[in-house]
Design an enzyme around this catalytic site. Structure first.
Site, PDB file in Angstrom:
ATOM      1  N   ASP A 243      43.825   5.440  -6.955  1.00 15.66           N
ATOM      2  CA  ASP A 243      43.954   5.892  -8.340  1.00 15.66           C
ATOM      3  C   ASP A 243      45.314   6.503  -8.613  1.00 15.66           C
ATOM      4  OD1 ASP A 243      43.218   8.115  -6.667  1.00 15.66           O
ATOM      5  OD2 ASP A 243      42.744   9.263  -8.472  1.00 15.66           O
TER       6      ASP A 243
ATOM      7  N   GLU B  46      41.301  10.324  -5.743  1.00 17.11           N
ATOM      8  CA  GLU B  46      42.022  11.388  -5.032  1.00 17.11           C
ATOM      9  C   GLU B  46      42.675  12.339  -6.012  1.00 17.11           C
ATOM     10  OE1 GLU B  46      45.569  13.246  -2.939  1.00 17.11           O
ATOM     11  OE2 GLU B  46      45.457  12.068  -4.789  1.00 17.11           O
TER      12      GLU B  46
END
Length: 397
Positions: free
Chosen positions: A94, A165
């Site tokens: 991400d 994350e």
């Protein structure tokens, strides 16, 4: 030993792979993550499936996307190295949601010494952490293409690419049942040479002020209580010397990340960061005191909540000196001068270390993360891949 760096064929593979990855929209959403949505955005599944397909195509084994969007794959030990201790490599899929990661248009600038990849300044680039994924995938492909050569013998190598994350939830559902390794390495750092074994302790905070709405013309008579004013007053009470833009090195901070506000409800999202836990506790007291005073000043109410995100990995990693020693040797073999400094943030490795698998952090060649000025050095990303190759074959050279 340099395998990717200064090898034009492999550097081109690295560059093409990186450009492909940054064009894939995989932005996460902190608000949805905190509500319990995992992964926080459906678009992360798109990148996960792309990576899984590529891992299978280059010849990795046991490739799968878990029901929580983690991509797992491995490279089996070469013949005679079945008893070599396995290692796990991690990067995250991400990108941060503070700056858009949609429709990234990479700009490639070549000069005599390096190739620089940046965005066109309308979005971030996504080097955090697609540069890390690129380095891992390229190092694995290199080993696969050199399979059978004694100098590239290796033990089991496991790879996990994680979602979310950036929201602080990246290890919430990590598939520990798949992991055989007792040591791991995140590839999520910045400039060439960075080796990180220390990070912030991290908490999130939320403050919600409750007011009372009424017609503005009758506000005095009906005792309007304005939550907007409470929120503004609260923010102004936070110490200026604890803002992230006024801190560096080992200094902690309180960051105001997001606000939503009306007369009846105002919500403020905060980050608390410090290298020791006593400072975190002090930050909580500062927030509580400021919220109480702001709510009392305007006759409203304040509700304060804190949530632990991750802990400083320094103490636990220090109990496994061989994990750091192996990494130091890989840097040396790659001709990389080590720069040891604390992470003014955290990685999935911070959480994994808490879970009992020590996990230092390796540089990627990315710079100015989380901004429209983000850029990546091809030379430095190549060096990151070389460090990984030297780490992967370290027991056998």
């Amino acid at each position: 030993m340099n395998y990717i760096f200064s090898n034009s064929e492999w550097e081109k593979k690295l560059l093409d792979r990186f450009v492909k990855y940054v064009k894939i929209w995989s932005e996460s959403c902190g608000e949805e993550a905190d509500k319990g949505t995992f992964p926080s955005t459906s678009r992360q599944w798109d990148f996960a499936k792309t990576l899984a397909d590529e891992m299978q195509a280059i010849g990795m084994q046991n490739v799968q996307v878990t029901d929580k969007c983690y991509v797992y794959g491995c490279l089996d030990a070469t013949k005679g190295c079945e008893n070599v201790e396995p290692i796990l490599l991690l990067s995250h899929m991400d990108t941060v949601d503070e700056v858009s990661g949609k429709n990234v248009n990479p700009v490639i600038t070549k000069n005599q010494d390096d190739t620089i990849i940046s965005s066109d300044k309308t979005t971030l680039l996504g080097a955090d952490d697609k540069a890390g994924i690129t380095a891992i995938m390229t190092s694995i492909e290199f080993l696969l293409q050199n399979n059978g050569k004694p100098e590239f013998s290796h033990g089991l190598i496991e790879v996990i690419f994680s979602p979310d994350e950036e929201t602080g939830h990246g290890m919430d559902f990590v598939p520990l049942n798949l992991i055989k390794s007792k040591k791991a390495y995140t590839v999520d750092g910045g400039e060439e040479g960075e080796m990180e074994t220390e990070c912030f302790n991290a908490w999130s905070g939320s403050v919600e002020f409750t007011g009372k709405a009424c017609h503005t013309g009758d506000a005095k008579k009906n005792h309007m209580v304005n939550a907007n004013l409470m929120a503004a007053n609260f923010i102004c009470r936070l110490p200026k010397n604890m803002r992230p833009e006024t801190t560096e090195n080992h200094q902690g901070f309180i960051a105001v990340m997001e606000t939503s506000s009306s007369i009846e409800k105002s919500a403020i999202q905060l980050l608390l960061r410090a290298f020791n836990l006593k400072e975190i506790e002090n930050q909580k007291k500062i927030i509580e005191k400021a919220a109480k005073k702001a709510s009392q000043k305007f006759c409203g109410k304040a509700d304060i909540k804190f949530r632990q995100q991750y802990l400083n990995m320094k103490e636990k990693i220090s109990k496994f000196p061989e994990v750091v020693a192996n990494l130091e040797k890989a840097y040396e073999l790659s001709g990389v001068k080590i720069i040891k400094k604390p992470i003014r943030g955290g990685t999935d490795g911070s959480r994994l270390t808490e879970m009992g698998i020590p996990c230092p952090n390796i540089f990627t060649g990315g710079h100015e993360f989380h901004s429209r000025n983000e850029w990546c050095s091809l030379n430095q990303m190549s060096k990151s891949a070389d460090v990984l190759i030297n780490l992967e074959i370290l027991k056998n050279v």
